[in-house]
Design a protein around this motif. Sequence first.
Motif, short mmCIF file in Angstrom:
data_model
loop_
_atom_site.label_atom_id
_atom_site.label_comp_id
_atom_site.label_asym_id
_atom_site.label_seq_id
_atom_site.Cartn_x
_atom_site.Cartn_y
_atom_site.Cartn_z
N ALA A 28 0.83 -1.20 0.00
CA ALA A 28 0.00 0.00 0.00
C ALA A 28 0.87 1.26 0.00
N SER A 29 1.95 1.24 0.77
CA SER A 29 2.85 2.39 0.81
C SER A 29 3.52 2.61 -0.54
N ALA A 30 3.96 1.54 -1.17
CA ALA A 30 4.59 1.66 -2.49
C ALA A 30 3.58 2.20 -3.50
N ASP A 31 2.34 1.74 -3.43
CA ASP A 31 1.30 2.22 -4.34
C ASP A 31 1.02 3.70 -4.09
N PHE A 32 0.96 4.09 -2.82
CA PHE A 32 0.73 5.49 -2.47
C PHE A 32 1.87 6.37 -2.98
N GLN A 33 3.10 5.92 -2.78
CA GLN A 33 4.25 6.69 -3.25
C GLN A 33 4.27 6.80 -4.77
N ARG A 34 3.89 5.73 -5.45
CA ARG A 34 3.84 5.77 -6.91
C ARG A 34 2.80 6.77 -7.38
N ARG A 35 1.61 6.73 -6.75
CA ARG A 35 0.55 7.68 -7.14
C ARG A 35 0.95 9.11 -6.82
N ALA A 36 1.62 9.31 -5.68
CA ALA A 36 2.07 10.66 -5.31
C ALA A 36 3.11 11.17 -6.30
N ALA A 37 4.01 10.30 -6.73
CA ALA A 37 5.03 10.69 -7.71
C ALA A 37 4.38 11.03 -9.05
N GLU A 38 3.40 10.25 -9.46
CA GLU A 38 2.69 10.54 -10.71
C GLU A 38 1.95 11.86 -10.62
N ASP A 39 1.30 12.10 -9.48
CA ASP A 39 0.57 13.36 -9.28
C ASP A 39 1.53 14.54 -9.31
N ALA A 40 2.68 14.40 -8.65
CA ALA A 40 3.67 15.48 -8.65
C ALA A 40 4.20 15.73 -10.06
N ALA A 41 4.40 14.66 -10.81
CA ALA A 41 4.87 14.82 -12.19
C ALA A 41 3.83 15.54 -13.04
N HIS A 42 2.55 15.22 -12.84
CA HIS A 42 1.49 15.90 -13.58
C HIS A 42 1.42 17.38 -13.20
N ARG A 43 1.53 17.67 -11.90
CA ARG A 43 1.50 19.07 -11.47
C ARG A 43 2.70 19.84 -12.00
N LEU A 44 3.87 19.20 -12.01
CA LEU A 44 5.06 19.85 -12.54
C LEU A 44 4.90 20.13 -14.03
N ALA A 45 4.38 19.16 -14.75
CA ALA A 45 4.16 19.36 -16.19
C ALA A 45 3.16 20.49 -16.43
N ALA A 46 2.11 20.55 -15.62
CA ALA A 46 1.13 21.63 -15.77
C ALA A 46 1.76 22.99 -15.45
N ALA A 47 2.60 23.03 -14.42
CA ALA A 47 3.27 24.28 -14.07
C ALA A 47 4.23 24.72 -15.17
N GLU A 48 4.94 23.77 -15.75
CA GLU A 48 5.86 24.10 -16.84
C GLU A 48 5.09 24.58 -18.07
N ASP A 49 3.97 23.92 -18.37
CA ASP A 49 3.13 24.38 -19.49
C ASP A 49 2.60 25.79 -19.23
N ALA A 50 2.18 26.03 -18.00
CA ALA A 50 1.68 27.36 -17.64
C ALA A 50 2.78 28.40 -17.76
N ALA A 51 3.98 28.05 -17.35
CA ALA A 51 5.10 28.99 -17.45
C ALA A 51 5.41 29.30 -18.91
N ARG A 52 5.41 28.26 -19.75
CA ARG A 52 5.66 28.49 -21.19
C ARG A 52 4.55 29.36 -21.79
N SER A 53 3.32 29.07 -21.42
CA SER A 53 2.19 29.85 -21.94
C SER A 53 2.27 31.30 -21.48
N ALA A 54 2.60 31.49 -20.20
CA ALA A 54 2.71 32.85 -19.67
C ALA A 54 3.86 33.60 -20.34
N GLN A 55 4.96 32.91 -20.57
CA GLN A 55 6.10 33.56 -21.24
C GLN A 55 5.74 33.92 -22.68
N ALA A 56 5.03 33.04 -23.36
CA ALA A 56 4.62 33.34 -24.73
C ALA A 56 3.67 34.53 -24.76
#
Length: 186
Positions: free
Chosen positions: A50-78
Amino acid sequence: MIQATSHWPVIAAALICVGAGFAGGYTLKGRLDEAAIARAEAGVAECRRASADFQRRAAEDAAHRLAAAEDAARSAQAELSRREADFKARLKETRNEIYSLSTGRECLAGPLRLRLNAAIAADSVPARAGEPHPAPAEPAADPGGHAAGSTDAAVGQWILDAASLYEQCRARIDAIRQWDEVTHGR
């Protein structure tokens, strides 16, 4: 009645029975403990999964949020770059119009400029109790003397420079606001 000559055989038999009871209980307890240990180990393994599954989901969520933040930064810069380019084009047109419309006549006479400088340098805030009064601010230097004035072209350029700085600041703040809305939903 049968009389026993000694109580030792009865005591020995009782001790043997008690010893056998302890040995049987110890063996039974060991088997019960093994089952409890096996259940506990299974529970620990489940917790680890369960802990490994939770950590995997947390890492995926963080990766999605990071990608969204990077997309937002690129969009804002453009968007910032687009707005700056639009403003620079408008500013160039306005500067050309000011050059063509300005006559070079005096716009701000020397005494008026001196009065404006004095108003800016005035310190109307009194010192707090127990503190020395601050030194007065120096007015801006008047390079042209009292008779010299600023031309309408110089004032127009100053206004455009101030508007340009304001627009750059506003565009940067808007880009930060846009990025914050995308990344934090505010």
